[in-house]
Design a protein around this motif. Structure first.
Motif, PDB file in Angstrom:
ATOM      1  N   PHE A 692     -18.623  -7.910  11.264  1.00 49.46           N
ATOM      2  CA  PHE A 692     -17.702  -6.827  11.502  1.00 49.46           C
ATOM      3  C   PHE A 692     -16.292  -7.196  11.059  1.00 49.46           C
ATOM      4  N   LEU A 693     -15.918  -8.439  11.423  1.00 43.68           N
ATOM      5  CA  LEU A 693     -14.554  -8.857  11.103  1.00 43.68           C
ATOM      6  C   LEU A 693     -14.314  -8.847   9.604  1.00 43.68           C
ATOM      7  N   SER A 694     -15.293  -9.325   8.842  1.00 43.16           N
ATOM      8  CA  SER A 694     -15.054  -9.367   7.404  1.00 43.16           C
ATOM      9  C   SER A 694     -15.012  -7.948   6.866  1.00 43.16           C
ATOM     10  N   LEU A 695     -15.881  -7.079   7.440  1.00 39.14           N
ATOM     11  CA  LEU A 695     -15.889  -5.683   7.008  1.00 39.14           C
ATOM     12  C   LEU A 695     -14.560  -5.028   7.357  1.00 39.14           C
ATOM     13  N   ALA A 696     -14.121  -5.307   8.627  1.00 36.21           N
ATOM     14  CA  ALA A 696     -12.910  -4.660   9.122  1.00 36.21           C
ATOM     15  C   ALA A 696     -11.699  -5.098   8.304  1.00 36.21           C
ATOM     16  N   SER A 697     -11.651  -6.403   7.999  1.00 44.62           N
ATOM     17  CA  SER A 697     -10.460  -6.834   7.265  1.00 44.62           C
ATOM     18  C   SER A 697     -10.438  -6.200   5.889  1.00 44.62           C
ATOM     19  N   HIS A 698     -11.646  -6.040   5.299  1.00 44.74           N
ATOM     20  CA  HIS A 698     -11.716  -5.373   4.003  1.00 44.74           C
ATOM     21  C   HIS A 698     -11.251  -3.917   4.130  1.00 44.74           C
ATOM     22  N   GLU A 699     -11.777  -3.265   5.179  1.00 44.18           N
ATOM     23  CA  GLU A 699     -11.450  -1.863   5.398  1.00 44.18           C
ATOM     24  C   GLU A 699      -9.943  -1.681   5.632  1.00 44.18           C
ATOM     25  N   LEU A 700      -9.379  -2.649   6.383  1.00 45.76           N
ATOM     26  CA  LEU A 700      -7.953  -2.525   6.709  1.00 45.76           C
ATOM     27  C   LEU A 700      -7.090  -2.807   5.478  1.00 45.76           C
ATOM     28  N   LYS A 701      -7.617  -3.705   4.707  1.00 46.65           N
ATOM     29  CA  LYS A 701      -6.843  -4.162   3.567  1.00 46.65           C
ATOM     30  C   LYS A 701      -6.702  -3.067   2.497  1.00 46.65           C
ATOM     31  N   THR A 702      -7.755  -2.272   2.321  1.00 42.58           N
ATOM     32  CA  THR A 702      -7.740  -1.278   1.251  1.00 42.58           C
ATOM     33  C   THR A 702      -6.557  -0.315   1.396  1.00 42.58           C
ATOM     34  N   PRO A 703      -6.388   0.377   2.558  1.00 40.19           N
ATOM     35  CA  PRO A 703      -5.224   1.276   2.648  1.00 40.19           C
ATOM     36  C   PRO A 703      -3.907   0.511   2.585  1.00 40.19           C
ATOM     37  N   LEU A 704      -3.918  -0.750   3.123  1.00 40.91           N
ATOM     38  CA  LEU A 704      -2.681  -1.519   3.110  1.00 40.91           C
ATOM     39  C   LEU A 704      -2.233  -1.804   1.678  1.00 40.91           C
ATOM     40  N   THR A 705      -3.228  -2.224   0.835  1.00 37.39           N
ATOM     41  CA  THR A 705      -2.911  -2.529  -0.558  1.00 37.39           C
ATOM     42  C   THR A 705      -2.330  -1.298  -1.229  1.00 37.39           C
ATOM     43  N   THR A 706      -2.978  -0.145  -0.982  1.00 30.94           N
ATOM     44  CA  THR A 706      -2.491   1.091  -1.586  1.00 30.94           C
ATOM     45  C   THR A 706      -1.064   1.362  -1.134  1.00 30.94           C
ATOM     46  N   LEU A 707      -0.826   1.201   0.190  1.00 31.13           N
ATOM     47  CA  LEU A 707       0.514   1.449   0.722  1.00 31.13           C
ATOM     48  C   LEU A 707       1.544   0.548   0.038  1.00 31.13           C
ATOM     49  N   LYS A 708       1.140  -0.735  -0.091  1.00 31.05           N
ATOM     50  CA  LYS A 708       2.037  -1.710  -0.670  1.00 31.05           C
ATOM     51  C   LYS A 708       2.412  -1.284  -2.095  1.00 31.05           C
ATOM     52  N   LEU A 709       1.395  -0.884  -2.848  1.00 31.97           N
ATOM     53  CA  LEU A 709       1.618  -0.448  -4.232  1.00 31.97           C
ATOM     54  C   LEU A 709       2.608   0.697  -4.266  1.00 31.97           C
ATOM     55  N   GLN A 710       2.341   1.678  -3.361  1.00 29.32           N
ATOM     56  CA  GLN A 710       3.209   2.849  -3.354  1.00 29.32           C
ATOM     57  C   GLN A 710       4.646   2.448  -3.020  1.00 29.32           C
ATOM     58  N   ALA A 711       4.781   1.490  -2.068  1.00 35.66           N
ATOM     59  CA  ALA A 711       6.121   1.038  -1.679  1.00 35.66           C
ATOM     60  C   ALA A 711       6.828   0.392  -2.889  1.00 35.66           C
ATOM     61  N   GLN A 712       6.004  -0.405  -3.643  1.00 35.72           N
ATOM     62  CA  GLN A 712       6.600  -1.072  -4.818  1.00 35.72           C
ATOM     63  C   GLN A 712       7.074  -0.045  -5.848  1.00 35.72           C
ATOM     64  N   VAL A 713       6.206   0.976  -6.093  1.00 35.26           N
ATOM     65  CA  VAL A 713       6.560   2.017  -7.047  1.00 35.26           C
ATOM     66  C   VAL A 713       7.891   2.638  -6.646  1.00 35.26           C
ATOM     67  N   LEU A 714       7.987   2.922  -5.327  1.00 33.37           N
ATOM     68  CA  LEU A 714       9.201   3.555  -4.823  1.00 33.37           C
ATOM     69  C   LEU A 714      10.428   2.655  -5.064  1.00 33.37           C
ATOM     70  N   GLN A 715      10.227   1.376  -4.662  1.00 33.68           N
ATOM     71  CA  GLN A 715      11.336   0.440  -4.733  1.00 33.68           C
ATOM     72  C   GLN A 715      11.845   0.317  -6.173  1.00 33.68           C
ATOM     73  N   ARG A 716      10.870   0.134  -7.098  1.00 36.05           N
ATOM     74  CA  ARG A 716      11.235  -0.024  -8.481  1.00 36.05           C
ATOM     75  C   ARG A 716      11.970   1.209  -8.972  1.00 36.05           C
ATOM     76  N   GLY A 717      11.479   2.352  -8.603  1.00 33.09           N
ATOM     77  CA  GLY A 717      12.046   3.624  -9.023  1.00 33.09           C
ATOM     78  C   GLY A 717      13.492   3.727  -8.551  1.00 33.09           C
ATOM     79  N   VAL A 718      13.702   3.317  -7.283  1.00 32.59           N
ATOM     80  CA  VAL A 718      15.044   3.434  -6.721  1.00 32.59           C
ATOM     81  C   VAL A 718      15.980   2.472  -7.463  1.00 32.59           C
ATOM     82  N   GLU A 719      15.449   1.199  -7.696  1.00 36.26           N
ATOM     83  CA  GLU A 719      16.288   0.205  -8.361  1.00 36.26           C
ATOM     84  C   GLU A 719      16.708   0.671  -9.749  1.00 36.26           C
ATOM     85  N   LYS A 720      15.738   1.193 -10.492  1.00 37.86           N
ATOM     86  CA  LYS A 720      16.028   1.569 -11.871  1.00 37.86           C
ATOM     87  C   LYS A 720      16.569   2.971 -11.977  1.00 37.86           C
ATOM     88  N   ASN A 721      16.681   3.607 -10.857  1.00 33.62           N
ATOM     89  CA  ASN A 721      17.152   4.979 -10.833  1.00 33.62           C
ATOM     90  C   ASN A 721      16.320   5.849 -11.782  1.00 33.62           C
TER      91      ASN A 721
END
Ligand code: ADP
Length: 925
Positions: A692-721
């Protein structure tokens, strides 16, 4: 015709003008014209034709009048091939004729078969040479027709005769067979008329004829001869034997002579019918009648001379209809007197009631016969005992019994003898009961049939209990019963008196006391044993005293009986010769079951082999034994034992026995097993949690990775205007982030729920609410999810409102779970939701048309972490359905699935309208 002749221009024909005709031609033509019969002349080799009026019809409608003066080959092209050659013959001087020659003529306007006799004859010229053919005709149609009709009549008659059931034949005056039909041929054994005709002259050699009475009949008296003498007769029965076939039949003969005009017999007609069968039937009937008469006579004589009384009586009135002499003697009444009495009248008053009831049942037909023993009161007042058997004598057409026949036997003597025996027995009983000992009796085969009162008092056995060969199981002490029984069987076999000591159980308190049992045979006149007479005397006191003295191993026994284990002793071969009392308590058997090899039989089959092996191994090495095994208890259950034993050495130092104990180790064994089970369970759940733990960490990680990506896109966008990061794109990113956060939230919620459920902290907040409304709300809230999956909003079928008491939020969670699954596993097909009342329960169904679930997975998917694993499928933790079921059960309901692989699934939730809470770990606020 004369006119026609004159009209013909003869000069144009081969015969030339009339004036030049030769005189034979002239004469012949004249004759021809005058003749009333058809006549035809062909003259000269040109065959110039002449004919008269009578001949005309033969020409029919097509050939006349051209034929007159015409040439025969031209008029008769169809016949020329036949008549041409014949006429050539005529030219050579021969005449021809034919009788009954058929011609189809149309003389009356329709085609008609006509018959003629005709002749061809030569006509000669003056020089005598043949110059023409004269054809004359005589019509024979009428004659032919009448002959033919005659033949037809004959055929018809013949047909009739041949098809007759009777045989029929005709003879001429010489007694020759003229005709014989098939039946008659068959009866006489002929295969054809010719054969019959050939055989007729020697008919005496073929047949033997006898009268019905069996007298041989001489030939002149045979039907053939009689009829030829002019006799007419009918239905004379004769027996005919066919000598060759050696078969015979009985025939009924009729004869008719046929006379000619002068009154002389011309033919004889004889008809005959086979009456063998009829005769036989008649004979049989006669002999049957004779047999009946004979048996009637026999019955009469039996009736009158029988040594038993026989009485016919009327079942309704009970009156005697007829009685035999013996019955008169038996009752002392005459038949005359009895005819005015009923059977009840002469029955003993004490037997009357019983007799009448029994007889009534029989007379109504419910019993095949009626048997009884009863008393008659004779005319002289004496009482006789009789055996009566009544049977039904005759039945009416309606099935009612018309009379009964009673067979009555005088048994007064036997009855008195029996009564005397009974009396003696009664006296014996009184005597036996006054004795202080137990007294008993048995038949020669050892079956007990009497015990005195002492027996019943002492043993407490019921007097009504069956006795049989073993008198009341459990009375004789188990240790003594085998020995006692053997001694008793020996006595029965040899006829020797019995002498045995055994302990008998006292019914009052269950203690055993020693008894001395003796029995002697009572012999009949022929020396054979007719009875066993026995006594059992209490010798307990003297026995105990003896025992106390005799028993030197008393101390050993006492020790073994006191220790908590069961003690045993075996010989070196393994057969046991001692088991302590405790054994019986522990296992629940008597010693006979253990002694010898009995103990090994009680060991569980799975353990037996091992135990015996071990025993042999240790015994061979003379070392201590120890093994564990299961033993069958008297209650049918197996229990665990530990057996331990040591070799015992005698005075000479040789091992002669093994002594040992059995200890019950049931509890240890159970504890062991339980421990094992627990350990396994524990391991399983640790494994499940790891997974369960390995499944759960995988499951948790997937939305987190997506969130992280989106945050990076945002950050880069703001930096470069970045100009592309417009309002719309930002909105999209925010929306996507929200989705991932929602997914994370759900996962975390689920996991929290799991731990709540596990630690028993699932809390229900019950409130009044409407199920239907709740479902509507959930569907509305999930609208954007249906949109995202490009699904139409599920169709909802529900009644107006279903009020209930439940935890709103939790129920929402249940519905959301089921609907989310329906979207995820529904294969993009529409979803249906149903809410309905079922009595006091509410039923919620969520159906999809997706992948479906195999039956073997129906239960499993509701377990924690359980998923149906399929390659490349929707991700998940396998918690949703588990939580769903826990929530539904906490409300007192349940959830299940109905589904087949590939045919979609329907999840069904059933809940009490008012939650019946109280599941384990459920708190209600
Ligand atoms: P999850 O979906 O997160 O794995 P669930 O407990 O909700 O966990 O479901 C357990 C399993 O049951 C799923 O993995 C899936 O295989 C099966 N399942 C649930 N709902 C459906 C459905 N509507 N159709 C087919 N399979 C389903």
């Amino acid at each position: 015709m004369g006119a026609l002749m004159r009209a013909v221009d003869w000069s144009k024909t081969a015969v030339g003008p009339v004036e030049g005709w030769p005189s034979p031609l002239k004469t012949t033509v004249r004759t021809l014209l005058e003749c009333r019969l058809p006549m035809y002349l062909a003259w000269g080799r040109e065959f110039t034709q002449f004919y008269n009026d009578a001949y005309r019809p033969i020409l029919g409608s097509t050939k006349h009048p051209q034929a007159m003066g015409g040439r025969a080959p031209e008029t008769w092209p169809e016949l020329w091939a036949t008549i041409g050659p014949m006429w050539d013959e005529v030219w050579r001087g021969r005449s021809f004729g034919s009788d009954n020659f058929r011609l189809t003529l149309e003389r009356n306007g329709y085609p008609e078969d006509c018959y003629f006799n005709f002749s061809y004859s030569p006509v000669r010229d003056e020089a005598g040479a043949v110059a023409g053919v004269l054809v004359t005709f005589a019509e024979t149609t009428a004659q032919v027709m009448s002959e033919r009709r005659l033949m037809e009549e004959r055929d018809k008659l013949n047909n009739i005769l041949q098809n007759l059931n009777d045989g029929i034949f005709t003879v001429d005056t010489g007694a020759n067979i003229v005709d014989m039909n098939a039946v008659a041929l068959r009866m006489h054994g002929y295969s054809s008329l010719e054969e019959a005709q050939r055989a007729a002259p020697s008919r005496e050699a073929h047949f033997e004829v006898r009268t019905a009475e069996g007298k041989v009949l001489p030939l002149p008296e045979w039907p053939v001869m009689r009829v030829l003498r002019g006799e007419r007769f009918s239905d004379v029965e004769l027996r005919v034997r066919l000598r060759k076939q050696d078969s015979s039949w009985i025939g009924s003969y009729s004869g008719t002579p046929i006379h000619d005009a002068q009154g002389n017999v011309r033919l004889g007609v004889i008809s005959l019918r086979d009456v063998t069968e009829r005769r036989q039937l008649l004979e049989n009937e006669k002999s049957a009648r004779r047999a009946v008469e004979k048996s009637e006579a026999k019955f009469r004589s039996i009736f009158n001379l029988a040594a038993v009384g026989i009485a016919r009586s009327d079942p309704q009135s009970g009156l005697f209809l007829e009685v035999n002499r013996r019955f008169e003697e038996l009752t002392g009444y005459s038949a005359e007197e009895l005819s005015r009495l009923t059977f009840s009248d002469i029955t003993h008053p004490e037997d009357r009631q019983r007799d009448r009831e029994g007889f009534r049942a029989f007379a109504q037909g419910s019993l095949p016969s009626f048997r009884t023993q009863k008393r008659y009161v004779r005319k002289d007042g004496r009482v006789v005992w009789v055996n009566l058997e009544a049977v039904a004598g005759a039945h009416g057409p309606d099935g009612r019994m018309l009379e009964t026949i009673g067979i009555i036997q005088d048994i007064t003597e036997e009855k008195q003898a029996l009564l005397a025996v009974e009396e003696r027995e009664r006296r014996f009983r009184v005597l036996a009961n006054s004795m202080p000992q137990i007294v008993w009796m048995a038949r020669p085969d050892g079956t007990f049939d009497y015990f005195n009162e002492r027996w019943f008092e002492y043993t407490g056995v019921s007097e009504t209990a069956p006795m049989g060969p073993v008198p009341c199981e459990g009375v004789v002490h188990p240790d003594d019963s085998t020995r006692g029984r053997e001694a008793w069987l020996l006595s029965i076999r040899t006829g020797e008196p019995l002498y045995t000591e055994s302990r008998l159980r006292r019914g009052d308190d269950g203690t055993y006391r020693w008894f001395l049992t003796r029995a002697i045979p009572v012999r009949g006149d022929d020396g054979a044993v007719v009875r066993w007479f026995g006594t059992s005397t209490d010798i307990d006191q003297q026995k105990r005293a003896e025992e106390l003295l005799a028993h030197s191993g008393e101390l050993f026994r006492r020790v073994t009986e006191t220790i908590p284990q069961a003690v045993w002793r075996t010989n070196l071969d393994g057969s046991a010769d001692y088991f302590s009392q405790r054994f019986y308590e522990i296992v629940g058997y008597g010693p006979k079951d253990f002694l010898g090899w009995g103990w090994s039989e009680l060991i569980h089959p799975d353990d037996r082999h091992h135990v015996l092996e071990e025993w042999r191994r240790c015994r061979d090495a003379l070392i201590p034994v120890s093994y564990e095994f299961r033993v069958l208890g008297s209650d049918g259950r197996y229990r665990w034992f530990l057996a331990q034993g040591n070799p015992h050495r005698n005075e000479r130092g040789e091992v002669d026995k093994y002594y040992g104990t059995w200890t019950r180790i049931d509890e240890q064994k159970h504890a062991q097993a339980e421990l094992l089970e627990l350990t396994q369970e524990l391991q399983a759940s640790v494994r499940a949690r790891d997974e369960f733990l390995s499944l759960a960490s995988h499951e948790l990680k997937t939305p987190l990775t997506t969130l992280k990506l989106q945050a990076q896109v945002l950050q880069r966008g703001v930096e470069k205007n970045d100009a592309r990061l417009g309002r719309e794109r930002l909105g999209q990113l925010a929306e996507q982030s929200k989705r991932q956060i929602a997914r994370l939230e759900r996962l975390i919620d689920d996991m929290l729920d799991i731990s709540r459920i596990r630690t028993g902290r699932l809390t229900l907040r019950l409130e009044k609410a409407d199920f239907v409304e709740l479902v509507r709300e959930v569907l509305e809230r999930m609208q954007h999810q249906f949109d995202a999956a490009r699904l139409p909003a599920p169709e909802l079928s529900a009644s107006a409102a279903i009020a209930g008491v439940f935890d709103r939020l939790r129920m929402e969670q249940v519905m959301t779970n089921l609907l989310t699954n329906a979207i995820r596993y529904g294969g993009g097909q529409p979803i249906a939701v149903r809410v309905a009342e079922a009595g006091e329960r509410v039923r919620l169904e969520v159906s999809d048309r997706g992948v479906g679930i195999a039956p073997e997975d129906h239960e499993r998917i509701f377990e924690r972490f359980e998923r149906v694993m399929r390659p490349s499928e929707v991700s998940g933790l396998g918690l949703g359905l588990f939580i769903t079921r826990q929530i539904v059960r906490a409300h007192g309901g349940d959830v299940r699935v109905e589904s087949q692989l590939g045919h979609g699934s329907t999840f069904i939730v059933e809940l009490p309208r008012t939650a019946v809470t109280g599941g384990e770990g459920v708190h209600v606020v």
